[in-house]
Design an enzyme around this catalytic site. Structure first.
Site, short mmCIF file in Angstrom:
data_model
loop_
_atom_site.label_atom_id
_atom_site.label_comp_id
_atom_site.label_asym_id
_atom_site.label_seq_id
_atom_site.Cartn_x
_atom_site.Cartn_y
_atom_site.Cartn_z
N GLY A 31 0.87 -1.40 -0.05
CA GLY A 31 0.07 -0.09 0.08
C GLY A 31 0.74 1.28 0.17
O GLY A 31 2.01 1.32 -0.28
N HIS A 34 2.39 4.76 -5.13
CA HIS A 34 2.85 5.86 -5.98
C HIS A 34 2.88 5.11 -7.31
O HIS A 34 2.42 4.23 -7.74
CB HIS A 34 4.37 6.04 -5.31
CG HIS A 34 4.99 4.91 -5.27
ND1 HIS A 34 5.61 4.15 -6.11
CD2 HIS A 34 5.75 4.10 -4.07
CE1 HIS A 34 6.33 2.95 -5.63
NE2 HIS A 34 6.45 2.98 -4.34
N HIS A 37 3.79 1.46 -7.77
CA HIS A 37 2.61 0.62 -7.64
C HIS A 37 1.63 0.73 -8.93
O HIS A 37 1.17 -0.30 -9.54
CB HIS A 37 1.99 0.77 -6.48
CG HIS A 37 2.56 0.67 -5.34
ND1 HIS A 37 3.06 1.91 -4.36
CD2 HIS A 37 3.23 -0.32 -4.51
CE1 HIS A 37 3.75 1.58 -3.31
NE2 HIS A 37 3.98 0.06 -3.45
N GLY A 147 8.28 -5.46 -8.99
CA GLY A 147 9.32 -4.58 -9.41
C GLY A 147 10.54 -4.81 -9.24
O GLY A 147 10.94 -5.55 -8.40
N GLU A 148 11.34 -4.68 -10.30
CA GLU A 148 12.76 -4.79 -10.20
C GLU A 148 13.50 -3.97 -9.32
O GLU A 148 14.78 -4.00 -9.11
CB GLU A 148 13.37 -4.68 -11.81
CG GLU A 148 12.82 -5.81 -12.76
CD GLU A 148 13.31 -5.39 -14.26
OE1 GLU A 148 13.82 -4.39 -14.50
OE2 GLU A 148 12.93 -6.23 -15.15
N VAL A 176 10.32 2.39 -11.69
CA VAL A 176 9.94 3.56 -11.86
C VAL A 176 10.54 4.88 -11.11
O VAL A 176 10.49 4.49 -9.92
CB VAL A 176 8.27 3.46 -11.83
CG1 VAL A 176 7.72 5.06 -11.93
CG2 VAL A 176 7.52 2.47 -12.59
N ARG A 187 8.71 4.69 1.15
CA ARG A 187 9.66 5.29 2.46
C ARG A 187 10.22 6.54 1.88
O ARG A 187 10.83 7.14 2.75
CB ARG A 187 10.70 4.17 2.53
CG ARG A 187 10.29 2.94 3.45
CD ARG A 187 11.44 2.12 3.75
NE ARG A 187 10.84 0.99 4.63
CZ ARG A 187 10.83 -0.35 4.34
NH1 ARG A 187 10.98 -0.65 2.99
NH2 ARG A 187 10.52 -1.29 5.11
#
Ligand code: AMP
Length: 285
Positions: A31, A34, A37, A147-148, A176, A187
């Site tokens: 959650g 950004h 996501h 995600g990478e 991204v 964070r």
């Protein structure tokens, strides 16, 4: 968009979809969305019939002195954004149902989780693989995307799926970034404006490392020195690790002679930020 909180309701719904021949795609998240996501969601929007996202801040992947309690949360905003992207179901389980009293089962990928984040966060990957396996058993997806930016996490999940013969296709998605290069992360909200400027050292150091390789540098030690210099340790900035590793085996690399993972973890103030890239030797043609 439907919001499902109950594990059994999610399982029954997924079972029904599967019987109807529908392809289910899952985007697991913690959650506080950004653009990273949202781009994962958009990337798989048309790769299945049903797009499920999960929102769950997973306690088992946080260490005792880490930021589980203060991890940013904004469920209302997340649900609104997910709806706008066209998500079909948001699965939002309660911690007490995911880990009821007496819970004691974990799944572990042993080798590639020893280094990098696994070294500084001993229970992290065990928590990640366990919750991802649970989510797969609950949502029953045909495919899931990660995600990478969390490169070692993606590799660990691929390994688990392969080793346990799980019938789920794992997709990766490029990191991204903000316009100035900072990798998007929930964070990042911990950063003050000054710290955010210092955090730009992460993406800048990755770019500089590739430039060194482009100019012919092959010695890992030279590249790592330059990265450390650019990160500028001191004050608010503390390096957790800066390493060059084989992107498949995660073995340390001393000479660059093929695609090589450059992975960083850096504390900037209270935020532990990670970033990575694959360094590539320019082709000669
Ligand atoms: P998280 O909510 O941080 O656990 O992230 C959920 C998923 O989004 C994971 O697969 C992450 O790797 C992915 N993700 C997080 N940040 C980014 C980013 N900046 N670019 C691409 N994927 C990301």
């Amino acid at each position: 968009m439907r919001i499902i909180e109950s594990i059994s309701e999610m399982q029954q719904q997924s079972e029904t979809w599967r019987r109807e021949g529908k392809r289910i795609v899952l985007v697991p998240t913690m959650g506080f969305f950004h653009e990273g996501h949202l781009s994962l969601m958009r990337a798989v929007r048309n790769q299945g019939d049903i797009l499920v996202i999960s929102i769950f801040v997973n306690p088992t992947q946080f260490g005792p002195s880490e930021d589980f309690e203060r991890y940013p949360r904004d469920l209302e905003r997340d649900l609104r954004l997910a709806r706008e992207v066209g998500v079909d179901v948001a699965f939002v389980p309660a911690t007490s149902e995911m880990y009821p009293e007496g819970y004691q089962t974990f799944v572990e990928v042993t080798e590639i989780t020893r280094s990098l984040c696994g070294k500084s966060r001993p229970n992290f990957f065990r928590g990640v693989t366990t919750v991802v396996l649970k989510l797969f058993l609950i949502v029953k997806p045909h495919a899931a995307i990660f995600g990478e930016k969390d490169f070692q996490q993606l590799a660990t999940i691929r390994r688990m799926v392969q080793d346990l013969n799980m019938d789920v296709e794992i997709l990766g998605h490029p990191t991204v970034r903000e316009g100035d290069g900072l990798a998007m992360s929930s964070r990042n909200t911990y950063l003050s404006p000054e710290q955010r400027l210092k955090a730009l050292g992460l993406s800048r150091s990755l770019q500089e490392a590739q430039t060194l390789v482009d100019r012919g540098e092959r010695h890992a030690a030279m590249i790592l020195d330059r990265v450390r210099e650019t990160l500028g340790e001191g004050g608010d900035v503390r390096i957790d690790y800066v390493e060059l590793r084989n992107p498949l085996t995660f073995e340390e690399v001393s000479e660059i002679n093929g695609p090589t993972l450059l992975a960083l973890a850096v504390f900037v103030g209270a935020a532990r930020l990670i970033d990575n890239c694959i360094l590539r030797i320019p082709s000669h043609d």
